[in-house]
Design a protein around this motif. Structure first.
Motif, PDB file in Angstrom:
ATOM      1  N   ILE A  22       6.463  -1.770  15.601  1.00 33.84           N
ATOM      2  CA  ILE A  22       5.224  -2.217  16.190  1.00 33.84           C
ATOM      3  C   ILE A  22       4.248  -0.931  16.139  1.00 33.84           C
ATOM      4  O   ILE A  22       3.007  -0.943  15.695  1.00 33.84           O
ATOM      5  N   ILE A  23       4.811   0.078  16.956  1.00 32.73           N
ATOM      6  CA  ILE A  23       3.984   1.310  17.039  1.00 32.73           C
ATOM      7  C   ILE A  23       3.640   1.944  15.796  1.00 32.73           C
ATOM      8  O   ILE A  23       2.540   2.024  15.283  1.00 32.73           O
ATOM      9  N   PHE A  24       4.633   1.651  14.749  1.00 32.58           N
ATOM     10  CA  PHE A  24       4.308   2.211  13.200  1.00 32.58           C
ATOM     11  C   PHE A  24       3.114   1.382  12.562  1.00 32.58           C
ATOM     12  O   PHE A  24       2.394   1.953  12.143  1.00 32.58           O
ATOM     13  N   TYR A  25       3.306   0.091  12.814  1.00 34.01           N
ATOM     14  CA  TYR A  25       2.523  -0.905  12.138  1.00 34.01           C
ATOM     15  C   TYR A  25       0.982  -0.425  12.531  1.00 34.01           C
ATOM     16  O   TYR A  25       0.063  -0.349  11.728  1.00 34.01           O
ATOM     17  N   PHE A  26       0.937  -0.559  13.980  1.00 32.72           N
ATOM     18  CA  PHE A  26      -0.508  -0.096  14.501  1.00 32.72           C
ATOM     19  C   PHE A  26      -0.879   1.235  14.392  1.00 32.72           C
ATOM     20  O   PHE A  26      -1.925   1.422  14.072  1.00 32.72           O
ATOM     21  N   ASN A  27       0.029   2.106  14.199  1.00 34.51           N
ATOM     22  CA  ASN A  27      -0.476   3.576  13.974  1.00 34.51           C
ATOM     23  C   ASN A  27      -0.824   3.589  12.487  1.00 34.51           C
ATOM     24  O   ASN A  27      -1.848   4.260  12.060  1.00 34.51           O
ATOM     25  N   LEU A  28      -0.247   2.920  11.664  1.00 35.81           N
ATOM     26  CA  LEU A  28      -0.421   3.052  10.349  1.00 35.81           C
ATOM     27  C   LEU A  28      -1.961   2.290  10.172  1.00 35.81           C
ATOM     28  O   LEU A  28      -2.782   2.725   9.199  1.00 35.81           O
ATOM     29  N   LYS A  29      -2.133   1.277  10.692  1.00 35.52           N
ATOM     30  CA  LYS A  29      -3.407   0.444  10.582  1.00 35.52           C
ATOM     31  C   LYS A  29      -4.535   1.179  10.878  1.00 35.52           C
ATOM     32  O   LYS A  29      -5.499   1.146  10.446  1.00 35.52           O
ATOM     33  N   THR A  30      -4.439   1.975  12.189  1.00 32.43           N
ATOM     34  CA  THR A  30      -5.574   2.847  12.541  1.00 32.43           C
ATOM     35  C   THR A  30      -5.791   3.945  11.555  1.00 32.43           C
ATOM     36  O   THR A  30      -7.049   4.195  11.394  1.00 32.43           O
ATOM     37  N   GLN A  31      -4.585   4.496  10.931  1.00 25.44           N
ATOM     38  CA  GLN A  31      -4.792   5.483  10.055  1.00 25.44           C
ATOM     39  C   GLN A  31      -5.683   5.124   8.987  1.00 25.44           C
ATOM     40  O   GLN A  31      -6.433   5.520   8.579  1.00 25.44           O
ATOM     41  N   ILE A  32      -5.112   3.735   8.509  1.00 24.28           N
ATOM     42  CA  ILE A  32      -5.960   3.472   7.403  1.00 24.28           C
ATOM     43  C   ILE A  32      -7.402   2.840   7.717  1.00 24.28           C
ATOM     44  O   ILE A  32      -8.317   3.331   6.796  1.00 24.28           O
ATOM     45  N   TYR A  33      -7.474   2.357   8.851  1.00 27.73           N
ATOM     46  CA  TYR A  33      -8.861   1.928   9.317  1.00 27.73           C
ATOM     47  C   TYR A  33     -10.025   3.343   9.230  1.00 27.73           C
ATOM     48  O   TYR A  33     -10.902   3.156   8.778  1.00 27.73           O
ATOM     49  N   GLN A  34      -9.266   4.267   9.879  1.00 26.53           N
ATOM     50  CA  GLN A  34      -9.934   5.594   9.928  1.00 26.53           C
ATOM     51  C   GLN A  34     -10.417   6.071   8.732  1.00 26.53           C
ATOM     52  O   GLN A  34     -11.285   6.234   8.394  1.00 26.53           O
ATOM     53  N   GLU A  35      -9.271   5.908   7.715  1.00 27.22           N
ATOM     54  CA  GLU A  35      -9.462   6.563   6.451  1.00 27.22           C
ATOM     55  C   GLU A  35     -10.817   5.600   5.630  1.00 27.22           C
ATOM     56  O   GLU A  35     -11.757   6.291   5.251  1.00 27.22           O
ATOM     57  N   VAL A  36     -10.656   4.067   5.955  1.00 30.80           N
ATOM     58  CA  VAL A  36     -11.563   3.375   5.404  1.00 30.80           C
ATOM     59  C   VAL A  36     -13.160   3.563   6.045  1.00 30.80           C
ATOM     60  O   VAL A  36     -14.212   3.764   5.253  1.00 30.80           O
ATOM     61  N   ASP A  37     -12.891   3.572   7.455  1.00 31.19           N
ATOM     62  CA  ASP A  37     -14.357   3.959   7.885  1.00 31.19           C
ATOM     63  C   ASP A  37     -14.975   5.335   7.659  1.00 31.19           C
ATOM     64  O   ASP A  37     -16.257   5.293   7.346  1.00 31.19           O
ATOM     65  N   GLN A  38     -14.018   6.425   7.372  1.00 27.98           N
ATOM     66  CA  GLN A  38     -14.412   7.648   6.632  1.00 27.98           C
ATOM     67  C   GLN A  38     -15.250   7.359   5.541  1.00 27.98           C
ATOM     68  O   GLN A  38     -16.279   8.030   5.417  1.00 27.98           O
TER      69      GLN A  38
END
Lengths: 425, 225
Positions: free
Chosen positions: A24-40
């Motif tokens: 779960i942690i990994f999933y959300f972490n990964l998601k946040t990372q990807i969102y940050q990337e996309v947002d950037q």
């Protein structure tokens, strides 16, 4: 539950929890990372668009695709500048499905003009990425777990081998038969330590047992001579014809107590001798014949009480044991069945190849069933009894690998002796 | 009749000796193995009462020695050890009987007399007490020359009484003689009473004398006086 199974289950449980939480942690972490990337990248895109807008008067064409949509509208300075990044879904007619998108909506003011810039980026590839990563991780976890469990199972089994050896020796240990356990050294410090402690303990128990046994034996032996003297003196005394009734009564009670004491010490000597395995010579003995013979010996008592004996000899029961012990065992059981029977009661004897049952009618026990086979345990209604008969029976049973069971049903006391104790274990 | 009592416990030895002297025996005592060995080499005895545990030796060795000198001597082992092995070995090397302590003097008396009877009459023996005649070999009892039929227990009882005639026998010793240790005192007393009643009745059918007397609270006495 076996330690190994317990160990494995715990391992499985904890790994599962770790995996789920970690997942779960990994999933959300990964998601946040990807969102940050996309947002950037959305921000970057926006900055690029602004740059282009700054150098041209009209709205230039931006390269867009379904995956990457850019909308720039001149909205005549109507709206105050703002920026919002959010998730959205857009219908894809080709896929015939809603596709997740990350969308940047903003209003900007450039010199005198205002523009609305909307950039949307598809998340479909990112979602696939997350799924792939998670799937890979899951398979990794499963294989890791399998390997872990397998090693745990085999290694633990190997590691625990000395422990099971110790357990096996302990299980078959009989205080008094062998001096101490004599457990071997092992490669594991803990087990070696355990074995050492057990060795010391069992040696201590054995020596205590021996000294106690010796004491009982000696005390009982030494008692015989003084008892003989008392008896002899009393017998000489009662020949005196000048004794009056009162004196005779006193002498009689001395005689009775002496008899009691002498029977008791004989019984105790017998118990210690059974304990120390002095009856080691064995013979094949036919229980059916022996019981018949003993019933003959007890016939007077049986008649006196009006007891009806029913025999159900299904088969011949042959036992390989010391004849004296078998004799004592059966006599004691029959004696009990008669002694604790009711007037005009019944005795039922059943014999099969591997067991025999003696049951008798009688009042309910006043003592505990568990305490029945202990020394000096006797029915409070029978003050004359020594309370050693069943203790002797138990000793014989224990030293000869037999199993004894007692039950009380519908006013019947039943004692069953089973020969196949080894097979049953 | 000469008796040698080999027993290291002085008081017990004296009691046995006093008892048998009243029975008309000539009694000698030996407290040690050495003393016993000396005596059996010097004199002839009709019966030996041997305690197996002596301070300076084993009673079994004395039995072996006696058997070499005189095979006619009766031997009764008296031991505190009820070990079966002792009993078997003792009887194997030639002892005639074995008694475990604590025993009743009346029982010892009956055994001694039975052993001597077996040894001295070589089978052709009979016991005669007034008008009662017993043929131990055929287990027949005659009163006034008329055969009376006794059960086994009654016969054993009569023999025990006659061996201990004119002595008060307590019920415990009778019970132990007839049934050994197995039976509970309370039970056996009823049986003794029944057996004695029957025995007395059978004897009284052929004679007027009532031999078996009841001793108040204590037991019975076979009186021939």
């Amino acid at each position: 539950m076996k330690l190994l199974v317990k160990n494995t289950i715990l391992l499985l449980l904890f790994s599962l929890i770790t995996f789920i939480v970690g997942g779960i942690i990994f999933y959300f972490n990964l998601k946040t990372q990807i969102y940050q990337e996309v947002d950037q990248s959305l921000e970057l895109e926006k900055a690029r668009i602004i740059q282009k807008l700054m150098v041209s008067d009209s709205i230039p064409d931006f390269y867009t695709s379904f995956e990457n949509q850019i909308k720039v509208i001149d909205n005549d300075g109507l709206v105050a500048p703002y920026q919002k990044i959010s998730d959205t879904i857009i219908y894809d007619s080709i896929e015939n499905d809603y596709i997740p998108f990350r969308m940047l909506e903003s209003n900007i003011k450039l010199y005198t003009k205002t523009f609305k810039i909307d950039i949307s980026k598809s998340l479909i590839n990112k979602g696939d990425l997350i799924r792939d990563i998670l799937l890979l991780m899951f398979f990794l976890f499963i294989s890791l777990l399998a390997v872990m469990m397998l090693t745990n199972f085999t290694v633990s089994k190997r590691l625990l081998r000395p422990f099971y050896t110790t357990l096996g020796i302990l299980k078959n240990y009989n205080v008094g038969r062998t001096p101490g356990l004599k457990l071997p050294k092992t490669a594991t410090t803990e087990f070696t330590l355990l074995n050492e402690v057990l060795n010391i303990m069992s040696e201590k128990i054995h020596s205590d047992f021996l000294s106690l046994k010796e004491f009982t034996e000696n005390a009982s032996h030494e008692m015989q001579t003084p008892l003989s003297i008392i008896r002899a003196k009393v017998e000489l005394l009662i020949q005196d014809e000048s004794l009056n009734h009162e004196q005779l009564k006193v002498i009689q009670s001395i005689t009775e107590s002496t008899s009691r004491l002498s029977k008791m010490s004989r019984a105790l000597v017998l118990i210690t001798r059974i304990e120390s395995l002095q009856f080691h010579e064995t013979k094949s003995i036919n229980i059916n014949l022996l019981l018949d013979k003993l019933l003959g010996n007890f016939s007077e008592l049986i008649c006196e009480k009006g007891i009806i004996v029913t025999k159900a000899y299904q088969d011949e029961c042959i036992i390989e044991m010391n004849p004296t012990l078998v004799d004592i065992l059966l006599s004691n059981l029959l004696n009990n069945a008669i002694k604790h029977n009711l007037q005009n009661g019944t005795i039922f004897i059943k014999i099969s190849t591997s067991s025999f049952i003696i049951s008798n009618s009688g009042n309910k026990l006043t003592t505990n069933t568990e305490e029945l086979f202990q020394r000096f345990m006797k029915d409070s209604s029978k003050p004359d009894s020594l309370g050693l008969g069943l203790a002797i029976v138990k000793k014989i049973v224990d030293t000869n690998d037999l199993i004894i069971d007692y039950a009380h049903h519908d006013g019947l006391h039943t004692i069953e002796i089973n020969l196949d104790s080894k097979k049953l274990l | 009749m000469k008796l040698l009592i080999i027993e290291d416990e002085k008081v017990l030895s004296e009691s046995i000796s006093a008892f048998f002297e009243k029975e008309g025996f000539v009694c000698e005592t030996a407290m040690t193995f050495d003393a016993a060995e000396e005596k059996i080499n010097l004199y002839h005895y009709d019966c030996l009462i041997v305690d197996l545990t002596l301070p300076d030796g084993n009673g079994l060795d004395i039995i072996k020695a006696v058997k070499k000198i005189s095979s006619q001597t009766g031997i009764i082992i008296v031991s505190a050890r009820s070990a079966l092995d002792d009993k078997i070995i003792g009887l194997e090397i030639g002892a005639d009987d074995y008694l475990t302590k604590p025993f009743h003097l009346a029982e010892l008396n009956a055994r001694v007399k039975s052993v001597i009877r077996r040894k001295s009459f070589e089978g052709k023996n009979e016991i005669v007490i007034n008008e009662i005649k017993i043929l131990p070999d055929s287990a027949e009892v005659f009163v006034n020359n008329q055969l009376i039929v006794l059960t086994r227990k009654e016969y054993e009882l009569l023999l025990f009484f006659i061996a201990n005639k004119n002595r008060v026998l307590n019920r415990e010793s009778i019970a132990e003689h007839l049934w050994g240790d197995d039976m509970d005192a309370a039970d056996s007393f009823n049986f003794i009473y029944t057996h004695i009643k029957n025995l007395r009745k059978k004897i009284m059918e052929k004679t007027d004398t009532d031999y078996i007397l009841n001793v108040y609270g204590m037991g019975y006495k076979f009186s021939t006086l």
